[in-house]
Scaffold this active site. Structure first.
Site, PDB file in Angstrom:
ATOM      1  CE  LYS A  22      -0.735   5.162  -9.894  1.00  0.00           C
ATOM      2  NZ  LYS A  22      -0.627   5.389  -8.380  1.00  0.00           N
ATOM      3  CG  ASN A  23       3.061   6.779  -8.856  1.00  0.00           C
ATOM      4  OD1 ASN A  23       2.010   6.840  -8.832  1.00  0.00           O
ATOM      5  ND2 ASN A  23       3.974   5.751  -8.498  1.00  0.00           N
ATOM      6  CB  CYS A 121      -4.385   1.477   6.067  1.00  0.00           C
ATOM      7  SG  CYS A 121      -4.835   0.801   4.632  1.00  0.00           S
ATOM      8  NE  ARG A 126       0.229   0.988   1.918  1.00  0.00           N
ATOM      9  CZ  ARG A 126      -0.238   1.144   0.585  1.00  0.00           C
ATOM     10  NH1 ARG A 126      -1.629   0.841   0.456  1.00  0.00           N
ATOM     11  NH2 ARG A 126       0.284   1.557  -0.089  1.00  0.00           N
ATOM     12  N   PRO A 127       1.523   1.654   7.330  1.00  0.00           N
ATOM     13  CG  PRO A 127       3.651   1.005   7.982  1.00  0.00           C
ATOM     14  CD  PRO A 127       2.772   0.861   7.272  1.00  0.00           C
ATOM     15  CB  ILE A 128       1.695   7.647   7.692  1.00  0.00           C
ATOM     16  CG1 ILE A 128       0.615   7.572   8.955  1.00  0.00           C
ATOM     17  CG2 ILE A 128       0.840   7.351   6.255  1.00  0.00           C
ATOM     18  CD1 ILE A 128      -0.559   8.758   8.617  1.00  0.00           C
ATOM     19  CG  ASP A 129       6.351   4.407  10.675  1.00  0.00           C
ATOM     20  OD1 ASP A 129       5.867   4.323   9.429  1.00  0.00           O
ATOM     21  OD2 ASP A 129       7.449   3.872  10.992  1.00  0.00           O
ATOM     22  CG  ASP A 310       4.413   0.803  -8.537  1.00  0.00           C
ATOM     23  OD1 ASP A 310       4.135   0.247  -7.447  1.00  0.00           O
ATOM     24  OD2 ASP A 310       4.270   2.013  -8.688  1.00  0.00           O
ATOM     25  CB  ILE A 332       8.884  -1.812  -1.976  1.00  0.00           C
ATOM     26  CG1 ILE A 332      10.302  -1.823  -2.850  1.00  0.00           C
ATOM     27  CG2 ILE A 332       8.322  -0.524  -1.625  1.00  0.00           C
ATOM     28  CD1 ILE A 332      11.243  -1.170  -2.040  1.00  0.00           C
ATOM     29  NE  ARG A 403      -6.900   3.219  -7.187  1.00  0.00           N
ATOM     30  CZ  ARG A 403      -6.986   3.413  -5.960  1.00  0.00           C
ATOM     31  NH1 ARG A 403      -7.503   2.385  -5.567  1.00  0.00           N
ATOM     32  NH2 ARG A 403      -6.204   4.191  -5.240  1.00  0.00           N
TER      33      ARG A 403
HETATM   34  C1  UD1 Z   1       4.989   5.400  -4.059  1.00  0.00           C
HETATM   35  C2  UD1 Z   1       4.070   5.028  -5.169  1.00  0.00           C
HETATM   36  C3  UD1 Z   1       3.916   3.792  -5.245  1.00  0.00           C
HETATM   37  C4  UD1 Z   1       5.085   2.805  -5.298  1.00  0.00           C
HETATM   38  C5  UD1 Z   1       5.848   3.183  -3.994  1.00  0.00           C
HETATM   39  C6  UD1 Z   1       7.310   2.663  -4.085  1.00  0.00           C
HETATM   40  C7  UD1 Z   1       2.881   7.063  -5.492  1.00  0.00           C
HETATM   41  C8  UD1 Z   1       1.348   7.866  -5.690  1.00  0.00           C
HETATM   42  N1  UD1 Z   1       2.852   5.833  -5.109  1.00  0.00           N
HETATM   43  O1  UD1 Z   1       4.011   4.874  -2.852  1.00  0.00           O
HETATM   44  O2  UD1 Z   1       3.058   3.398  -6.646  1.00  0.00           O
HETATM   45  O3  UD1 Z   1       4.953   1.438  -5.372  1.00  0.00           O
HETATM   46  O4  UD1 Z   1       5.920   4.598  -3.736  1.00  0.00           O
HETATM   47  O5  UD1 Z   1       8.181   2.860  -5.012  1.00  0.00           O
HETATM   48  O6  UD1 Z   1       3.875   7.830  -5.885  1.00  0.00           O
HETATM   49  N2  UD1 Z   1       6.445   2.971   4.918  1.00  0.00           N
HETATM   50  C9  UD1 Z   1       6.488   2.927   6.215  1.00  0.00           C
HETATM   51  N3  UD1 Z   1       6.035   4.103   6.869  1.00  0.00           N
HETATM   52  C10 UD1 Z   1       5.920   5.282   6.180  1.00  0.00           C
HETATM   53  C11 UD1 Z   1       5.825   5.244   4.712  1.00  0.00           C
HETATM   54  C12 UD1 Z   1       6.320   4.009   3.906  1.00  0.00           C
HETATM   55  O7  UD1 Z   1       6.807   1.879   6.845  1.00  0.00           O
HETATM   56  O8  UD1 Z   1       5.700   6.116   6.992  1.00  0.00           O
HETATM   57  C13 UD1 Z   1       6.640   1.759   4.019  1.00  0.00           C
HETATM   58  C14 UD1 Z   1       5.449   1.192   3.186  1.00  0.00           C
HETATM   59  O9  UD1 Z   1       4.604   0.253   3.807  1.00  0.00           O
HETATM   60  C15 UD1 Z   1       6.227   0.439   2.084  1.00  0.00           C
HETATM   61  C16 UD1 Z   1       7.644   1.234   2.011  1.00  0.00           C
HETATM   62  O10 UD1 Z   1       7.669   1.912   3.062  1.00  0.00           O
HETATM   63  O11 UD1 Z   1       6.646  -0.804   2.777  1.00  0.00           O
HETATM   64  C17 UD1 Z   1       7.542   1.944   0.562  1.00  0.00           C
HETATM   65  O12 UD1 Z   1       6.314   3.218   0.668  1.00  0.00           O
HETATM   66  P1  UD1 Z   1       6.433   4.561   0.039  1.00  0.00           P
HETATM   67  O13 UD1 Z   1       7.826   4.667  -0.631  1.00  0.00           O
HETATM   68  O14 UD1 Z   1       6.042   5.355   1.151  1.00  0.00           O
HETATM   69  O15 UD1 Z   1       5.558   4.312  -0.969  1.00  0.00           O
HETATM   70  P2  UD1 Z   1       4.413   5.372  -1.162  1.00  0.00           P
HETATM   71  O16 UD1 Z   1       4.720   6.694  -1.358  1.00  0.00           O
HETATM   72  O17 UD1 Z   1       3.059   4.889  -0.391  1.00  0.00           O
END
Ligand code: UD1
Length: 422
Positions: A22-23, A121, A126-129, A310, A332, A403
């Site tokens: 999936k990922n 979010c 659920r940050p995207i910073d 996961d 995480i 999913r």
């Molecule tokens: C991906 C995987 C998910 C897996 C995760 C960690 C996909 C579709 N999903 O999710 O299954 O659990 O990797 O291995 O591939 N964070 C921030 N700011 C940001 C981005 C992330 O603070 O801009 C934080 C998140 O809240 C979280 C951590 O960083 O606590 C890890 O997030 P990230 O590695 O980005 O996970 P995803 O890509 O969302």
């Protein structure tokens, strides 16, 4: 088919083939936007999140066709009108965090995108910073209004970027943007997950120039044009790990065909500590478990190659019936312990130490009950608990599980489990 009924306490025996990842599939589907030529993705899993991504692609005018052994995607007629890009089906964007990959892909292809905040979010919850800070360095300008995020760039240019945390999604977004930017991008502190490597392999097959995927520093040379390709989506290490923990919890011997064991080192290490015998055969991963699982003193999740977040909930399920006490530290995602309450209703003894840690006092038996799935991997963990527990368990809210798992009931039935979706 929102609930799953299980008669537990039956050891698993047999073999099952592991579905496509999936990922890996989701960002690669987004990456197909970067070329006007057709890509054929073999072994693409037929799961709800993939259907959701395909709906988003179709809403942008992309032609997507399922075939027997995969999916064919052509983004030649992608609608490049910025307003239209903003009209992606709202609930599809909201419901799926990985729709965020479309940000990098659309920036790469048309230089602009307006979209809902992915996962529904707001920044902070659920940050995207990390995504935003990295893309800004490549010339992207962000604006926010009425819950919509607009990203645009006059010219995308390479940059020397260091991520403060190896975010998988941010690494993928930088790569998707950088392959179409002018000049070279050096990405330091990148995520090393196998799914990042798969995305880079796909892009390289399309003509991108990327070095260092799988390491902490990735170098991407921008290129004007990418081409179509055939790519085989790799098997899903999380699905393989879920079935592995099913066998460790319920006992028995299973063959996980095509399990990507070279990506599962930390998972196999834990399974061995729990008492499982794991052998690599020419067909896949052979797992044997004839005793009650052993507790582990401390299990910590970490970015790859560490133990994957996961699989933390499936491992927690096994430890609830292990001999001895264990501690799990989740590093995480904080909200992974929502399974604690339903697991307790089976008789599990789990103590929340703080937001990141639980202590598990292994009990000899779990007893079947009704449980509600509230998220994908937690839902799979409840299903495993149903396999381990005596008597009948009913899992509701199973749309979360679908999913990420193509056919979890059929797969487990092939392993001898008494399980039906209702
Ligand atoms: C991906 C995987 C998910 C897996 C995760 C960690 C996909 C579709 N999903 O999710 O299954 O659990 O990797 O291995 O591939 N964070 C921030 N700011 C940001 C981005 C992330 O603070 O801009 C934080 C998140 O809240 C979280 C951590 O960083 O606590 C890890 O997030 P990230 O590695 O980005 O996970 P995803 O890509 O969302």
């Amino acid at each position: 088919m929102d609930s799953i009924h299980i008669q537990g306490g039956v050891a698993l025996r047999g073999k099952v083939r592991i579905q496509g990842s999936k990922n890996a599939a989701l960002p690669i589907l987004a990456a197909t936007l970067l070329t006007k030529e057709t890509s054929h993705l073999q072994n693409c899993p037929r799961i709800a999140d993939v259907y959701c991504m395909i709906r988003l692609l179709r809403s942008l005018g992309v032609c997507v066709r399922w075939e027997e052994n995969g999916v064919r995607v052509n983004a030649k007629s992608l609608q490049t009108d910025e307003l239209v890009l903003g009209n992606m089906p709202t609930e599809a964007v909201r419901s799926m965090r990985s729709s965020l990959c479309l940000l990098g892909a659309l920036l790469g292809r048309v230089g602009a995108v307006t979209m809902e905040y992915p996962g529904g979010c707001v920044i902070g919850e659920r940050p995207i910073d990390i995504h935003i800070a990295a893309l800004k360095q490549m010339g992207v300008v962000f604006a926010e209004a009425d819950g919509m995020l607009t990203a645009s760039a006059q010219t995308l240019h390479g940059a020397d970027i260091t991520l403060p945390f190896p975010s998988v999604g941010a690494t993928e977004n930088v790569i998707l943007t950088a392959v179409m930017a002018e000049g070279t991008t050096i990405l330091r502190g990148a995520a090393r997950e196998p799914e990042v490597v798969a995305l880079c392999e796909y892009l390289e097959q399309c003509g991108a120039r990327i070095e260092g995927a799988g390491g902490q520093t990735i170098q991407i040379e921008g290129t004007g044009q990418l081409y179509g390709t055939h790519y085989q989506i790799p098997p899903d290490r999380i699905v393989a790990g879920t079935y592995l923990f099913g066998a460790v919890g319920a006992g028995g011997s299973v063959l996980l065909e095509r399990a990507p064991i070279q990506q599962m080192e930390a998972v196999l290490e834990l399974a061995k500590q729990m008492g499982a015998q794991c052998d690599l055969t020419t067909e896949g991963l052979y797992v044997q478990m004839e005793t009650r699982p052993q507790a582990v003193p401390l299990l910590c999740t970490a970015p790859y190659p560490g133990f994957p977040t996961d699989l933390q909930s499936p491992a927690l399920t096994v430890l609830t019936c292990a001999e001895g006490d264990s501690v799990i530290e989740e590093n995480i995602f904080e909200n992974r312990f929502r399974v604690v309450e339903p697991l307790r209703s089976l008789g599990a003894q789990i103590e929340l130490l703080d937001r990141h840690r639980v202590a598990v006092h292994g009990v000899e038996r779990l007893h079947g009950t009704v449980m509600e799935a509230k998220e994908l991997r937690g839902g799979a963990a409840l299903l495993l608990a149903g396999l381990v527990a005596d008597g009948e368990s009913i899992i509701t809210g199973c749309s979360y599980i679908y999913r990420g798992y193509e056919n979890i009931c059929k797969d487990l039935r092939e392993l001898g489990a008494r399980i039906t979706s209702v």
